[in-house]
Motif scaffolding. Structure first.
Motif, PDB file in Angstrom:
ATOM      1  N   LEU A 135     -17.871  12.420 -16.751  1.00 44.79           N
ATOM      2  CA  LEU A 135     -18.220  11.085 -17.219  1.00 44.79           C
ATOM      3  C   LEU A 135     -17.046  10.151 -16.934  1.00 44.79           C
ATOM      4  N   ILE A 136     -17.306   9.109 -16.138  1.00 41.96           N
ATOM      5  CA  ILE A 136     -16.287   8.134 -15.745  1.00 41.96           C
ATOM      6  C   ILE A 136     -16.653   6.788 -16.349  1.00 41.96           C
ATOM      7  N   ALA A 137     -15.786   6.241 -17.186  1.00 45.40           N
ATOM      8  CA  ALA A 137     -16.040   4.962 -17.844  1.00 45.40           C
ATOM      9  C   ALA A 137     -15.157   3.884 -17.239  1.00 45.40           C
ATOM     10  N   LEU A 138     -15.760   2.748 -16.869  1.00 49.44           N
ATOM     11  CA  LEU A 138     -15.013   1.613 -16.338  1.00 49.44           C
ATOM     12  C   LEU A 138     -15.092   0.454 -17.321  1.00 49.44           C
ATOM     13  N   TYR A 139     -13.926  -0.123 -17.599  1.00 48.97           N
ATOM     14  CA  TYR A 139     -13.843  -1.165 -18.624  1.00 48.97           C
ATOM     15  C   TYR A 139     -12.731  -2.128 -18.259  1.00 48.97           C
ATOM     16  N   SER A 140     -12.867  -3.356 -18.705  1.00 48.24           N
ATOM     17  CA  SER A 140     -11.787  -4.329 -18.596  1.00 48.24           C
ATOM     18  C   SER A 140     -11.764  -5.169 -19.858  1.00 48.24           C
ATOM     19  N   SER A 169       0.833  -1.206   0.000  1.00 50.87           N
ATOM     20  CA  SER A 169       0.000   0.000   0.000  1.00 50.87           C
ATOM     21  C   SER A 169       0.862   1.248   0.000  1.00 50.87           C
ATOM     22  N   LYS A 170       2.040   1.169   0.635  1.00 49.20           N
ATOM     23  CA  LYS A 170       2.944   2.327   0.637  1.00 49.20           C
ATOM     24  C   LYS A 170       3.608   2.504  -0.719  1.00 49.20           C
ATOM     25  N   GLU A 171       3.768   1.390  -1.461  1.00 45.95           N
ATOM     26  CA  GLU A 171       4.332   1.500  -2.807  1.00 45.95           C
ATOM     27  C   GLU A 171       3.336   2.096  -3.790  1.00 45.95           C
ATOM     28  N   LEU A 172       2.048   1.831  -3.557  1.00 41.73           N
ATOM     29  CA  LEU A 172       1.021   2.231  -4.522  1.00 41.73           C
ATOM     30  C   LEU A 172       0.355   3.538  -4.148  1.00 41.73           C
ATOM     31  N   ARG A 173       1.140   4.558  -3.878  1.00 38.38           N
ATOM     32  CA  ARG A 173       0.551   5.866  -3.637  1.00 38.38           C
ATOM     33  C   ARG A 173      -0.053   6.380  -4.925  1.00 38.38           C
ATOM     34  N   PRO A 174      -1.218   6.994  -4.891  1.00 38.04           N
ATOM     35  CA  PRO A 174      -1.852   7.468  -6.122  1.00 38.04           C
ATOM     36  C   PRO A 174      -0.939   8.389  -6.908  1.00 38.04           C
ATOM     37  N   SER A 175      -0.869   8.139  -8.243  1.00 34.90           N
ATOM     38  CA  SER A 175       0.003   8.950  -9.082  1.00 34.90           C
ATOM     39  C   SER A 175      -0.671   9.271 -10.405  1.00 34.90           C
ATOM     40  N   THR A 176      -1.963   9.249 -10.426  1.00 35.31           N
ATOM     41  CA  THR A 176      -2.705   9.519 -11.647  1.00 35.31           C
ATOM     42  C   THR A 176      -2.974  11.011 -11.788  1.00 35.31           C
ATOM     43  N   LEU A 177      -2.612  11.563 -12.942  1.00 34.66           N
ATOM     44  CA  LEU A 177      -2.882  12.968 -13.209  1.00 34.66           C
ATOM     45  C   LEU A 177      -4.339  13.115 -13.643  1.00 34.66           C
ATOM     46  N   VAL A 178      -5.084  13.939 -12.964  1.00 29.64           N
ATOM     47  CA  VAL A 178      -6.507  14.102 -13.254  1.00 29.64           C
ATOM     48  C   VAL A 178      -6.715  15.350 -14.093  1.00 29.64           C
ATOM     49  N   ALA A 179      -7.239  15.164 -15.309  1.00 26.80           N
ATOM     50  CA  ALA A 179      -7.451  16.290 -16.220  1.00 26.80           C
ATOM     51  C   ALA A 179      -8.792  16.955 -15.921  1.00 26.80           C
ATOM     52  N   ALA A 180      -8.916  18.192 -16.348  1.00 25.76           N
ATOM     53  CA  ALA A 180     -10.187  18.899 -16.196  1.00 25.76           C
ATOM     54  C   ALA A 180     -11.242  18.230 -17.066  1.00 25.76           C
ATOM     55  N   THR A 181     -12.480  18.332 -16.670  1.00 29.12           N
ATOM     56  CA  THR A 181     -13.550  17.709 -17.443  1.00 29.12           C
ATOM     57  C   THR A 181     -13.817  18.503 -18.725  1.00 29.12           C
ATOM     58  N   ARG A 182     -14.329  17.811 -19.716  1.00 33.53           N
ATOM     59  CA  ARG A 182     -14.606  18.451 -21.001  1.00 33.53           C
ATOM     60  C   ARG A 182     -15.846  19.336 -20.919  1.00 33.53           C
ATOM     61  N   ARG A 183     -16.746  18.977 -20.021  1.00 34.48           N
ATOM     62  CA  ARG A 183     -17.996  19.719 -19.880  1.00 34.48           C
ATOM     63  C   ARG A 183     -17.986  20.360 -18.501  1.00 34.48           C
ATOM     64  N   GLU A 215     -14.138   7.308 -25.674  1.00 34.81           N
ATOM     65  CA  GLU A 215     -13.756   8.597 -26.268  1.00 34.81           C
ATOM     66  C   GLU A 215     -14.497   9.759 -25.616  1.00 34.81           C
ATOM     67  N   ALA A 216     -15.717   9.525 -25.169  1.00 39.56           N
ATOM     68  CA  ALA A 216     -16.511  10.596 -24.559  1.00 39.56           C
ATOM     69  C   ALA A 216     -16.146  10.829 -23.097  1.00 39.56           C
ATOM     70  N   ALA A 217     -15.477   9.869 -22.470  1.00 43.79           N
ATOM     71  CA  ALA A 217     -15.263   9.919 -21.023  1.00 43.79           C
ATOM     72  C   ALA A 217     -14.184  10.928 -20.627  1.00 43.79           C
TER      73      ALA A 217
END
Length: 423
Positions: free
Chosen positions: A162-167, A143-157, A296-298
């Motif tokens: 809109l959050i899309a989850l896929y696998s 858990s200490k290795e996996l500190r959040p490192s995702t850059l969050v962009a501003a929303t288009r609208r 593409e819309a997310a």
């Protein structure tokens, strides 16, 4: 306070990367009757401290890797102390092992819902206790290795997300993650979140939330030839669950006919965003025009993966497709859903295999998830202080931009063969 013997040589043993591994710091809340636990926990490679006073225990807990609750002085109970520890920001990542004298399943569930990461029943088997503590310590280090490192962009609208989850591989828990993330966002923004089931084969979002919608996305596709007004969407096609989440349910049964075209998907999601400011969409695992248009819309794309070769290989291939000739989508947020009791891959293994940073991992707890599935109450609602629920809350914070990254993502060498000996 009783402090067990230190074994300094154990801290010199290197891990797989050649870095010395520090002693595991264990804190035990117990009394004279806990002497057997004291001896088992104080093995070489560990620093074991026993405290009898609950107040002192709470103050000392942040400086340890694993805390064990055995004898809790009244009037507190083990569950009370689990809740107290789980509510402290400094202890969010510190795993809690609760010891109980009853084998009642409901009592174990109560302890897990109160925030315990694991529960053991007396009499204690030495080898089992040893294995449980090792697993909790490994979870804490990861858990200490996996500190959040995702850059969050501003929303288009503006004001809409809109959050899309896929696998790329089925059976990894995409719907479970989607529903719990929607609830976590809904806890921050009451009555401002919708979860949409766009899976093509008998969607299960409604089942997870234990709701019986009158209309589904199939009905919406049948009835709408153009944009539907936000008011009609809210009052006719969306079903509100008991926790305030709006749901556009998936088709009630499997069908060989395509669910919708790419244009239909874009139109539907854009229409929903005019009705509800935050939309979480479950796309399942099948890749088609519906999925491509939704991605593409997310504003945020979450890729759910389990720590095994088939899932990692499928995800790796999908990421290659995106980079070479695929649609232009937001930088994916990688979520590891740890559905296995035994974890054989380190965070570094997974990140090297995918060539991407892992934003967060969701620990698995079979009792909590089984109860959630059977009762139609997701873990975030049924056990809000549990480790899985806290991780869903952290994931929601990342997606909403609340959790700023500490460093930019680094490029990593991709490759599965070095981990599995397969390609």
């Amino acid at each position: 306070m009783v402090r067990a013997r230190l074994y300094p040589l154990a801290s010199q043993v290197p891990n797989a990367q050649g870095v010395p591994v520090a002693d595991t710091r264990i804190l035990l809340l117990g009394n004279a009757g806990s002497e057997a636990l004291n001896k088992i926990l104080g093995k070489p490679g560990r620093t074991m401290t026993r405290i009898e006073d609950a107040e002192q225990f709470v103050k000392a807990a942040p400086d340890h890797d694993v805390v064990v609750l055995d004898a809790v002085p009244p009037p507190r109970t083990v569950a009370d102390l689990c809740r107290e520890l789980s509510a402290l920001p400094d202890l969010v990542e510190v795993p809690i092992l609760a010891i109980t004298s009853t084998d009642d399943v409901e009592e174990r569930i109560r302890l897990l819902e109160a925030g315990a990461d694991d529960v053991m029943i007396r009499p204690i088997d030495e080898r089992e206790l040893d294995a449980r503590v090792e697993a909790l310590d490994l979870r804490h280090r990861r858990s200490k290795e996996l500190r959040p490192s995702t850059l969050v962009a501003a929303t288009r609208r503006p004001g809409r997300r809109l959050i899309a989850l896929y696998s790329p591989k089925g059976g990894v828990g995409t719907t479970t993650v989607a529903v719990n993330v929607a609830l976590a966002i809904g806890a921050r923004m009451p009555d401002a979140v919708a979860v949409v089931d766009l899976t093509p084969m008998a969607g299960h979002v409604a089942t997870h939330l234990d709701i019986k919608p009158k209309l589904t996305v199939g009905d919406l596709m049948r009835d709408s030839q153009g944009m539907i007004s936000p008011e009609i969407l809210r009052t006719t096609y969306l079903t509100k669950d008991a926790r305030g989440i709006q749901v556009l349910a998936g088709s009630p049964g499997p069908s060989t006919a395509p669910l919708m075209s790419g244009e239909d998907a874009t139109r539907t999601l854009e229409g929903l965003l005019t009705a509800v400011p935050n939309v979480v969409v479950d796309l399942g695992s099948h890749l088609d025009d519906r999925v491509v248009a939704s991605l593409e819309a997310a504003d945020d794309v979450v890729i759910v993966v389990t720590p095994d070769f088939p899932a990692l290989k499928a995800t790796y291939s999908f990421l290659e497709y995106l980079s070479e000739a695929g649609p232009r989508i937001a930088e994916p947020t990688i979520v590891v859903n740890e559905v296995y009791a035994l974890q054989t891959l380190t965070p570094g293994d997974i990140e090297n295999a995918l060539g991407r940073r892992v934003a967060i991992r969701i620990p698995y707890d079979p009792l909590l998830y089984l109860r959630a599935a059977n009762q139609g109450t997701p873990v975030f609602a049924s056990a809000p202080t549990s480790q899985p629920a806290r991780r869903y809350d952290q994931l929601a914070a990342i997606l909403l931009g609340e959790d700023a990254p500490t460093a930019a993502s680094e490029s990593r060498r991709r490759g599965l063969a070095g981990i599995f000996g397969r390609s």
